[in-house]
Design a protein around this motif. Structure first.
Motif, PDB file in Angstrom:
ATOM      1  N   THR A  33       3.784   2.927   0.495  1.00 41.33           N
ATOM      2  CA  THR A  33       4.922   3.403   1.290  1.00 41.33           C
ATOM      3  C   THR A  33       4.663   4.832   1.769  1.00 41.33           C
ATOM      4  O   THR A  33       3.949   5.594   1.122  1.00 41.33           O
ATOM      5  CB  THR A  33       6.222   3.428   0.466  1.00 41.33           C
ATOM      6  N   LEU A  52       4.264   0.840   4.608  1.00 40.24           N
ATOM      7  CA  LEU A  52       5.665   0.425   4.699  1.00 40.24           C
ATOM      8  C   LEU A  52       6.555   1.659   4.650  1.00 40.24           C
ATOM      9  O   LEU A  52       6.456   2.455   3.717  1.00 40.24           O
ATOM     10  CB  LEU A  52       6.010  -0.488   3.512  1.00 40.24           C
ATOM     11  N   GLY A  54       9.592   2.154   3.591  1.00 38.89           N
ATOM     12  CA  GLY A  54      10.543   1.370   2.802  1.00 38.89           C
ATOM     13  C   GLY A  54      11.911   2.024   2.760  1.00 38.89           C
ATOM     14  O   GLY A  54      12.024   3.250   2.858  1.00 38.89           O
ATOM     15  N   ASP A  55      12.942   1.190   2.576  1.00 39.65           N
ATOM     16  CA  ASP A  55      14.274   1.785   2.425  1.00 39.65           C
ATOM     17  C   ASP A  55      14.415   2.448   1.046  1.00 39.65           C
ATOM     18  O   ASP A  55      15.423   3.081   0.752  1.00 39.65           O
ATOM     19  CB  ASP A  55      15.394   0.767   2.698  1.00 39.65           C
ATOM     20  N   SER A  56      13.359   2.335   0.224  1.00 40.43           N
ATOM     21  CA  SER A  56      13.304   3.114  -1.015  1.00 40.43           C
ATOM     22  C   SER A  56      13.395   4.605  -0.695  1.00 40.43           C
ATOM     23  O   SER A  56      13.677   5.411  -1.585  1.00 40.43           O
ATOM     24  CB  SER A  56      12.006   2.830  -1.781  1.00 40.43           C
ATOM     25  N   ASP A  94      11.279  -0.990   7.234  1.00 41.31           N
ATOM     26  CA  ASP A  94      12.187  -1.778   6.387  1.00 41.31           C
ATOM     27  C   ASP A  94      13.578  -1.812   7.022  1.00 41.31           C
ATOM     28  O   ASP A  94      14.169  -0.752   7.280  1.00 41.31           O
ATOM     29  CB  ASP A  94      12.268  -1.082   5.021  1.00 41.31           C
ATOM     30  N   LYS A 124      10.488  -5.443   7.953  1.00 39.29           N
ATOM     31  CA  LYS A 124      10.581  -6.205   6.699  1.00 39.29           C
ATOM     32  C   LYS A 124      12.043  -6.488   6.392  1.00 39.29           C
ATOM     33  O   LYS A 124      12.901  -5.621   6.620  1.00 39.29           O
ATOM     34  CB  LYS A 124       9.946  -5.433   5.543  1.00 39.29           C
ATOM     35  N   HIS A 148      10.461 -10.491   1.940  1.00 40.27           N
ATOM     36  CA  HIS A 148      10.514  -9.780   0.647  1.00 40.27           C
ATOM     37  C   HIS A 148      11.409 -10.594  -0.279  1.00 40.27           C
ATOM     38  O   HIS A 148      12.609 -10.718  -0.025  1.00 40.27           O
ATOM     39  CB  HIS A 148      11.081  -8.360   0.886  1.00 40.27           C
ATOM     40  N   ILE A 214       4.250  -6.305  -5.865  1.00 42.63           N
ATOM     41  CA  ILE A 214       4.638  -5.057  -6.550  1.00 42.63           C
ATOM     42  C   ILE A 214       5.286  -5.513  -7.854  1.00 42.63           C
ATOM     43  O   ILE A 214       6.331  -6.182  -7.836  1.00 42.63           O
ATOM     44  CB  ILE A 214       5.553  -4.156  -5.676  1.00 42.63           C
ATOM     45  N   VAL A 226       5.301   2.249  -4.413  1.00 37.12           N
ATOM     46  CA  VAL A 226       5.978   3.398  -3.805  1.00 37.12           C
ATOM     47  C   VAL A 226       5.077   4.613  -4.078  1.00 37.12           C
ATOM     48  O   VAL A 226       4.799   4.931  -5.237  1.00 37.12           O
ATOM     49  CB  VAL A 226       7.392   3.583  -4.404  1.00 37.12           C
TER      50      VAL A 226
HETATM   51  O1  KIV Z   1      11.587  -0.119   0.001  1.00 35.63           O
HETATM   52  C1  KIV Z   1      10.457  -0.233  -0.476  1.00 35.63           C
HETATM   53  O2  KIV Z   1       9.719   0.747  -0.706  1.00 35.63           O
HETATM   54  C2  KIV Z   1       9.978  -1.590  -0.768  1.00 35.63           C
HETATM   55  C3  KIV Z   1       8.712  -1.723  -1.560  1.00 35.63           C
HETATM   56  C4  KIV Z   1       8.988  -1.426  -2.968  1.00 35.63           C
HETATM   57  C5  KIV Z   1       8.082  -3.043  -1.373  1.00 35.63           C
HETATM   58  O3  KIV Z   1      10.602  -2.533  -0.404  1.00 35.63           O
END
Ligand code: KIV
Length: 294
Positions: A33, A52, A54-56, A94, A124, A148, A214, A226
């Motif tokens: 990410t 990615l 990611g929405d993380s 994401d 995603k 996912h 993951i 991440v």
């Molecule tokens: O949001 C994110 O970083 C994710 C990854 C953990 C796959 O979806």
């Protein structure tokens, strides 16, 4: 020239075909990410196949408790930064909570914004059978979609936490059904999060498209983490599956403490980090101030 710099000059842009070929040839997909320009540049030059956004980022960058608060505008803002930094990696944006679950037309429009406004190559979405019609519509619009399944953080309240998914025979079977539905709907790859190793391997073997794991063991076609977890920069909680390859928090803390000491002891800024004015100009300035009573 460093190995990383020469790699960035010679590497071509990763495409969907390259990712698919990795599955066919049995070579692993390297995914991580990123949420900002500088880190994206480092990952890109280091040989990461897929980045990615990611929405993380809601938790790691913005300090939200869950990913549920992340908005489209926040995602697009960070995707734009990553797109400016990455030339070679395949880019996935994401889709945040409620940007694709409510209405199929809205989902297609929101997915399109990741490509047209934010420079992403794909999007995603979280979910299996129940979102396959939405995936189909987004793919029909020409937008590549990554699925996912397994642990889906946007469903944390429904699932009841961040535990392992698919760990009974019936749950594992429905995960496989989700994966097959996503493949049938046109996904180019699927993230498997927090799934037992044997289940992830079985799903990987039954699919023609790559899986990216993951917390899903070594049997997937690729791995993602991440990046802030991997670098030891985010320490609010660390899932069991995270391997920390560096402790940047410690490195940064030491550097900041040294900076504070140097400023306090007048060691910084020193001559090397300061600029000068010539003696002639300095004299002129003093004369000028004098003449004008300043
Ligand atoms: O949001 C994110 O970083 C994710 C990854 C953990 C796959 O979806």
């Amino acid at each position: 020239m460093s190995a990383v710099r020469s790699l960035s000059k010679t590497k071509k842009k990763i495409t969907l075909k390259d990712l698919q070929n990795k599955k066919i040839s049995g070579n692993q997909i390297f995914a991580l990410t990123a949420y900002d320009y500088s880190l994206a540049k480092v990952l890109d030059a280091s040989g990461v196949d897929l980045i990615l956004v990611g929405d993380s980022l809601g938790i790691v960058m913005l300090g939200y408790e869950t990913t549920l608060s992340v908005t489209m505008e926040e995602m697009l803002h960070h995707c734009k930064a990553v797109a400016r930094g990455a030339q070679h990696s395949f880019l996935v944006g994401d889709m945040p909570f409620l940007s694709y679950q409510v209405d199929v037309h809205e989902a297609v429009r929101n997915a399109g914004r990741f490509l047209s406004e934010a420079g992403m190559n794909s999007v995603k979405v979280e979910g299996g059978v129940q979102i396959s019609a939405t995936v189909k519509a987004i793919v029909r619009a020409g937008i590549p979609v990554m699925g996912h399944i397994g642990l889906m953080p946007q469903s944390v309240h429904k699932i009841g936490g961040y535990g392992v998914q698919g760990n009974t025979a019936s749950k594992a079977r429905s995960l496989l059904e989700d994966a097959l539905a996503l493949e049938e709907a046109g996904c180019f790859a699927i993230v498997l999060e927090s799934v037992p190793t044997r289940v992830a391997r079985l799903i990987t073997e039954r699919l023609n498209i790559p899986t990216v794991g993951i917390g899903a063991g070594p049997g997937c076609d690729g791995q993602i983490l991440v990046t802030y977890d991997l670098l030891g920069l985010f320490d609010s909680f660390t899932p069991k599956f995270v391997k920390q390859y560096a402790n940047l928090r410690e490195v940064i803390t030491k550097a900041i403490e040294q900076y504070i000491c140097d400023v306090r002891d007048s060691k910084f800024p020193d001559q090397e980090h300061s600029s000068s004015i010539s003696d002639v100009e300095w004299r002129l300035l003093l004369d000028n101030l004098n003449d004008n009573g300043l």
